[in-house]
Write a protein that holds these residues in place. Structure first.
Motif, PDB file in Angstrom:
ATOM      1  N   ASN A 261       0.806  -1.117   0.032  1.00  0.00           N
ATOM      2  CA  ASN A 261       0.004  -0.216  -0.123  1.00  0.00           C
ATOM      3  C   ASN A 261       0.790   1.335   0.047  1.00  0.00           C
ATOM      4  OD1 ASN A 261      -2.451  -1.424   0.218  1.00  0.00           O
ATOM      5  ND2 ASN A 261      -2.274  -1.736   2.256  1.00  0.00           N
ATOM      6  N   VAL A 262       2.069   1.151  -0.234  1.00  0.00           N
ATOM      7  CA  VAL A 262       2.912   2.339  -0.349  1.00  0.00           C
ATOM      8  C   VAL A 262       3.311   2.484  -1.971  1.00  0.00           C
ATOM      9  CG1 VAL A 262       5.136   3.225   0.133  1.00  0.00           C
ATOM     10  CG2 VAL A 262       4.043   1.754   1.927  1.00  0.00           C
ATOM     11  N   LYS A 263       3.034   3.872  -2.277  1.00  0.00           N
ATOM     12  CA  LYS A 263       3.438   3.814  -3.808  1.00  0.00           C
ATOM     13  C   LYS A 263       4.753   4.630  -3.712  1.00  0.00           C
ATOM     14  CE  LYS A 263       0.980   6.336  -7.972  1.00  0.00           C
ATOM     15  NZ  LYS A 263      -0.067   7.045  -8.185  1.00  0.00           N
ATOM     16  N   ILE A 264       5.630   4.042  -4.419  1.00  0.00           N
ATOM     17  CA  ILE A 264       6.985   4.360  -4.638  1.00  0.00           C
ATOM     18  C   ILE A 264       7.468   4.630  -6.142  1.00  0.00           C
ATOM     19  CG2 ILE A 264       9.440   3.466  -4.094  1.00  0.00           C
ATOM     20  CD1 ILE A 264       8.184   1.479  -2.163  1.00  0.00           C
ATOM     21  N   VAL A 265       8.378   5.597  -6.164  1.00  0.00           N
ATOM     22  CA  VAL A 265       8.938   5.887  -7.648  1.00  0.00           C
ATOM     23  C   VAL A 265       9.844   4.840  -7.765  1.00  0.00           C
ATOM     24  CG1 VAL A 265      10.139   7.536  -9.199  1.00  0.00           C
ATOM     25  CG2 VAL A 265       8.239   8.328  -7.519  1.00  0.00           C
ATOM     26  N   GLY A 266      10.129   4.159  -8.624  1.00  0.00           N
ATOM     27  CA  GLY A 266      11.110   2.833  -8.801  1.00  0.00           C
ATOM     28  C   GLY A 266      10.362   1.755  -9.436  1.00  0.00           C
ATOM     29  N   GLN A 267      10.972   0.618  -9.628  1.00  0.00           N
ATOM     30  CA  GLN A 267      11.961   0.045  -8.878  1.00  0.00           C
ATOM     31  C   GLN A 267      12.942   0.310  -9.848  1.00  0.00           C
ATOM     32  OE1 GLN A 267      10.787  -4.001  -8.424  1.00  0.00           O
ATOM     33  NE2 GLN A 267      10.008  -3.658  -6.505  1.00  0.00           N
ATOM     34  N   PHE A 268      14.316   0.566  -9.441  1.00  0.00           N
ATOM     35  CA  PHE A 268      15.481   0.976 -10.046  1.00  0.00           C
ATOM     36  C   PHE A 268      16.425  -0.090  -9.817  1.00  0.00           C
ATOM     37  CE2 PHE A 268      13.811   5.223  -9.106  1.00  0.00           C
ATOM     38  CZ  PHE A 268      13.393   5.497 -10.346  1.00  0.00           C
ATOM     39  N   PHE A 269      17.237  -0.485 -11.050  1.00  0.00           N
ATOM     40  CA  PHE A 269      18.358  -1.185 -10.664  1.00  0.00           C
ATOM     41  C   PHE A 269      19.697  -0.144 -10.416  1.00  0.00           C
ATOM     42  CE2 PHE A 269      16.332  -3.371 -14.334  1.00  0.00           C
ATOM     43  CZ  PHE A 269      16.054  -4.485 -13.909  1.00  0.00           C
ATOM     44  N   VAL A 270      20.725  -0.860  -9.857  1.00  0.00           N
ATOM     45  CA  VAL A 270      21.889  -0.342  -9.156  1.00  0.00           C
ATOM     46  C   VAL A 270      22.629   0.392 -10.235  1.00  0.00           C
ATOM     47  CG1 VAL A 270      22.295  -1.884  -7.173  1.00  0.00           C
ATOM     48  CG2 VAL A 270      23.371  -2.401  -9.400  1.00  0.00           C
ATOM     49  N   SER A 271      22.412   0.194 -11.615  1.00  0.00           N
ATOM     50  CA  SER A 271      22.756   0.953 -12.634  1.00  0.00           C
ATOM     51  C   SER A 271      22.096   2.185 -13.042  1.00  0.00           C
ATOM     52  CB  SER A 271      23.106   0.039 -13.880  1.00  0.00           C
ATOM     53  OG  SER A 271      21.846  -0.362 -14.370  1.00  0.00           O
ATOM     54  N   GLN A 272      21.033   2.393 -12.224  1.00  0.00           N
ATOM     55  CA  GLN A 272      20.172   3.504 -12.676  1.00  0.00           C
ATOM     56  C   GLN A 272      20.301   4.673 -11.312  1.00  0.00           C
ATOM     57  OE1 GLN A 272      16.663   1.095 -13.102  1.00  0.00           O
ATOM     58  NE2 GLN A 272      16.818   1.415 -15.407  1.00  0.00           N
ATOM     59  N   SER A 273      20.382   5.798 -11.931  1.00  0.00           N
ATOM     60  CA  SER A 273      20.302   6.840 -11.026  1.00  0.00           C
ATOM     61  C   SER A 273      18.992   7.601 -11.465  1.00  0.00           C
ATOM     62  CB  SER A 273      21.647   7.802 -10.737  1.00  0.00           C
ATOM     63  OG  SER A 273      21.911   8.238 -12.139  1.00  0.00           O
ATOM     64  N   ILE A 274      18.580   8.752 -10.397  1.00  0.00           N
ATOM     65  CA  ILE A 274      17.664   9.857 -10.803  1.00  0.00           C
ATOM     66  C   ILE A 274      18.178  11.405 -10.521  1.00  0.00           C
ATOM     67  CG2 ILE A 274      15.605   8.306 -10.374  1.00  0.00           C
ATOM     68  CD1 ILE A 274      15.217   9.684  -7.612  1.00  0.00           C
ATOM     69  N   ASN A 275      17.798  12.042 -11.603  1.00  0.00           N
ATOM     70  CA  ASN A 275      18.265  13.289 -11.413  1.00  0.00           C
ATOM     71  C   ASN A 275      17.241  14.417 -11.318  1.00  0.00           C
ATOM     72  OD1 ASN A 275      19.034  15.751 -13.475  1.00  0.00           O
ATOM     73  ND2 ASN A 275      20.881  15.135 -12.247  1.00  0.00           N
ATOM     74  N   TYR A 276      17.717  15.641 -10.571  1.00  0.00           N
ATOM     75  CA  TYR A 276      16.841  16.702 -10.630  1.00  0.00           C
ATOM     76  C   TYR A 276      17.578  18.105 -10.640  1.00  0.00           C
ATOM     77  CZ  TYR A 276      12.968  19.969  -9.379  1.00  0.00           C
ATOM     78  OH  TYR A 276      12.063  20.939  -9.292  1.00  0.00           O
ATOM     79  N   LYS A 277      17.079  19.188 -11.314  1.00  0.00           N
ATOM     80  CA  LYS A 277      17.857  20.373 -11.551  1.00  0.00           C
ATOM     81  C   LYS A 277      16.924  21.309 -10.334  1.00  0.00           C
ATOM     82  CE  LYS A 277      20.381  20.180 -15.561  1.00  0.00           C
ATOM     83  NZ  LYS A 277      20.090  18.782 -15.947  1.00  0.00           N
ATOM     84  N   PHE A 278      17.692  21.845  -9.131  1.00  0.00           N
ATOM     85  CA  PHE A 278      16.896  22.732  -8.333  1.00  0.00           C
ATOM     86  C   PHE A 278      17.716  24.206  -8.533  1.00  0.00           C
ATOM     87  CE2 PHE A 278      16.502  24.783  -4.177  1.00  0.00           C
ATOM     88  CZ  PHE A 278      14.979  24.451  -3.922  1.00  0.00           C
TER      89      PHE A 278
END
Length: 662
Positions: A261-278
């Motif tokens: 019942n938890v909505k998560i962004v993923g699932q990612f492999f260890v070879s994957q990263s996520i990025n954001y510009k602040f």
């Protein structure tokens, strides 16, 4: 009109105490049993006598506490020797106070009066407090009561009830916390590890406006937090987010995973990263990044990395939760702070065994200002200009100018800023809170033949005034002063004359190191602003203030807003005749300086009177946390220096590059 008991809380600047106090109300009348002095009309008090021998006050103390300090000014009138005053707390007799000797003077009316500041510390836990005073024998004896102050002794913030101020003196805890039988400390359980004093309970995670302080072991409200942005909190907007794999940037849109019942962004492999510009951060701001990281298919502790532009750091999680159901996960809370850039490129990645998957949600990114309500910063700790509605005071932003400062435009100029290289030695008697008088008075200024806690007169509490008997003599000694060339003394002085004779010949003398610096003639119940400017270079200082009264006169004085300052020599100067380097007559020989300047990588510390290290890897710094230029072997980001792809040598403090892999 009726007697109005004004009860309110004031934060005492010295001890951060809450003070509940009843102050003189100018609207009080005789019909409400209020007496007013005829000689000193600004003094009024609640009057107990044979017709009304008792009075009680009711108040409520919101804070958790284990005892209260009670202060009250007693005005003993008539035949008061050996006649008890009963003090009751919550209807229990806690003291029966009386005096054995008569040292009264006719300061109030023709009938002599003795002034006493009564003090009692007593155990108290309850929120409601009833304080009563009773005359046991009121024949020929009247009592004036005024300036009541009740100061609770507060529990540690982790306790709701306690027997003392330490965290191991708890009697009860906040909601969800458990009291250890072994240590008497309140601890949050593993399912709700974070103590929030604002919510009065243990919670699973600090609120957005708070952060977890590992030293205090609780959630702390951060008034310097700005530009708070929340991502993946119910509203899953992927604008600005992307996924990177093997150098290729991909869209993160609609990459969801539901687990328990938890909505998560993923699932990612260890070879994957996520990025954001602040964007929109200002110089000398920090960037705080908080997130929940989920690890699937592994019981191994992962390595969680946060990279902001060039700087990648391994982040140690605050806490973790291990959910062990069939589709379980390990949840890690991360909190990372780094210098912000105008546009900060943020990358989050996880490294562990190749079989794990990871996800993320409840991301918070915000800037941390150098000071609350600052519009532009001078360094990581010092504000240069405040936002509208605030005034700049010594690098902070305030809503009104503090004591010892004056408003010039949008800046509160401290008294020390009116002179070059000036530091204050003592500031005291600048408010009406007795706890400050206790700290700043007996421990700092020795007084003889004088009521211990001073006199409350015309809305101001003075140190001294309304003496019992004899002359007044105040003394203060300072030792180990830093190199300086001048003493500056400022104070407000009030004098009291209790006779109808000519009082102009009575005076107050102020001496510095046995030499008279100034004599001030008496002016009945008028406040005089006194300023002394005197050359001084010794590392020890003795300050004396004493009354000089004529025979057959009752005369005393009181002081407030005492401000003692020195004008220092230039950095690394041992003796001088002025503030500049040209005024120096002897220089300090220091191993980290040359030609009257600190070496590169060092900065002069006023308190230690020596050159101290700049931040690690810094060649030139503004202070011990703000770097202006890094050493060549370090990488600068914002106002911090980082050793990338190497290690810091523990002896030379250089950044040594790792050898190339074979």
């Amino acid at each position: 009109m009726q007697l109005i008991l004004v009860i309110f809380g004031i934060l005492a600047c010295m001890n951060a105490l809450k003070v509940y106090q009843e102050l003189s109300d100018p609207s009080l009348t005789q019909s409400s049993k209020i007496m007013r002095c005829s000689i000193l009309s600004e003094i009024d008090y609640y009057y107990l006598s044979q017709t009304q021998p008792s009075v009680n006050y009711q108040m409520s103390i919101a804070e958790s506490h284990y005892a209260v300090d009670i202060f009250v000014d007693f005005y003993l009138i008539g035949e008061f020797v050996d006649k008890p005053i009963n003090i009751l707390l919550d209807n229990i007799l806690i003291d029966s106070y009386s005096v054995r000797y008569d040292y009264s003077v006719p300061f109030c009316d023709t009938k002599p009066t003795q002034v006493i500041t009564y003090f009692k510390s007593y155990i108290h836990y309850q929120q409601d407090l009833n304080l009563a005073f009773q005359l046991e024998n009121s024949i020929g004896f009247s009592l004036g009561i005024r300036n009541i102050q009740v100061i609770p002794k507060l529990c540690h913030e982790s306790c709701t009830q306690c027997v003392g101020p330490q965290k191991n003196q708890c009697r009860s805890c906040y909601i969800g916390a458990q009291l250890s039988k072994k240590t008497n400390e309140c601890k949050c359980p593993s399912t709700s590890l974070y103590l929030s004093v604002q919510q009065n309970q243990c919670i699973r995670k600090c609120e957005v406006s708070e952060y977890f302080d590992q030293n205090l072991d609780r959630c702390i409200f951060d008034d310097k937090m700005e530009q708070v942005s929340q991502y993946f909190w119910g509203n899953y907007d992927f604008t600005g987010w992307s996924m990177i794999e093997n150098g290729v940037t991909q869209s993160l849109f609609n990459k969801f995973y539901m687990n328990m019942n938890v909505k998560i962004v993923g699932q990612f492999f260890v070879s994957q990263s996520i990025n954001y510009k602040f964007s929109n951060a200002f110089y000398y701001h920090s960037l705080r990044i908080r997130a929940d990281i989920y690890i699937f298919r592994s019981q191994l502790h992962p390595s969680i990395y946060v990279q902001v532009d060039k700087i990648q750091k391994l982040v140690t999680p605050l806490h973790s939760y291990n959910e062990t159901e069939s589709q379980g996960y390990i949840l890690y809370h991360i909190d990372y702070v780094i210098d912000a850039l105008p546009i900060s490129n943020i990358t989050i990645s996880v490294n562990s065994d190749e079989n794990i998957l990871w996800g993320i949600n409840q991301v918070i990114i915000n800037t941390v200002n150098c000071q609350a309500n600052c519009n532009s910063c001078k360094s990581k700790l010092v504000c240069n200009a405040c936002k509208a509605g605030y005034y700049l005071y010594q690098g902070t932003c305030v809503t009104s100018c503090p004591s010892y400062s004056t408003l010039e435009g949008q800046v509160c100029k401290d008294a020390t800023e009116q002179y070059p290289l000036t530091t204050y030695l003592l500031r005291a008697f600048d408010d009406n809170i007795i706890s400050n008088f206790i700290v700043k008075n007996p421990r700092s200024i020795n007084s003889f033949y004088q009521n211990q806690f001073g006199t409350f007169y015309n809305g101001v509490r003075y140190f001294g005034g309304l003496k019992d008997t004899g002359n007044q003599y105040f003394q203060k000694q300072f030792t180990n002063l830093p190199p300086h060339y001048k003493i500056l003394l400022q104070l407000n002085l009030i004098t009291f004359e209790f006779t109808q004779q000519n009082y102009s010949s009575n005076s107050v003398s102020i001496s510095i190191d046995t030499q008279t610096a100034i004599k001030i003639s008496s002016m009945q119940s008028q406040v005089q602003q006194v300023s002394v400017d005197k050359a001084h270079s010794s590392n020890n200082l003795t300050l004396v203030m004493m009354s000089i009264s004529q025979p057959n006169t009752y005369f005393s004085f009181g002081i407030s807003n005492l401000n003692i300052m020195i004008q220092r020599c230039a950095p690394l100067c041992r003796t001088c005749i002025g503030p500049s380097q040209n005024d120096c007559t002897e220089w300090i020989i220091e191993q980290n300086s040359q030609n009257q300047n600190c070496y590169n990588g060092f900065i002069f510390d006023i308190e230690q009177q020596k050159c101290v290290l700049c931040p690690l890897g810094c060649q030139k710094c503004l202070d011990q946390i703000t770097c202006l230029k890094c050493e060549d072997t370090f990488t600068q980001q914002g106002s911090s220096c980082y050793c990338l792809n190497g290690y810091v040598d523990e002896f030379t403090l250089d950044c040594i590059a790792n050898p190339p892999s074979s």
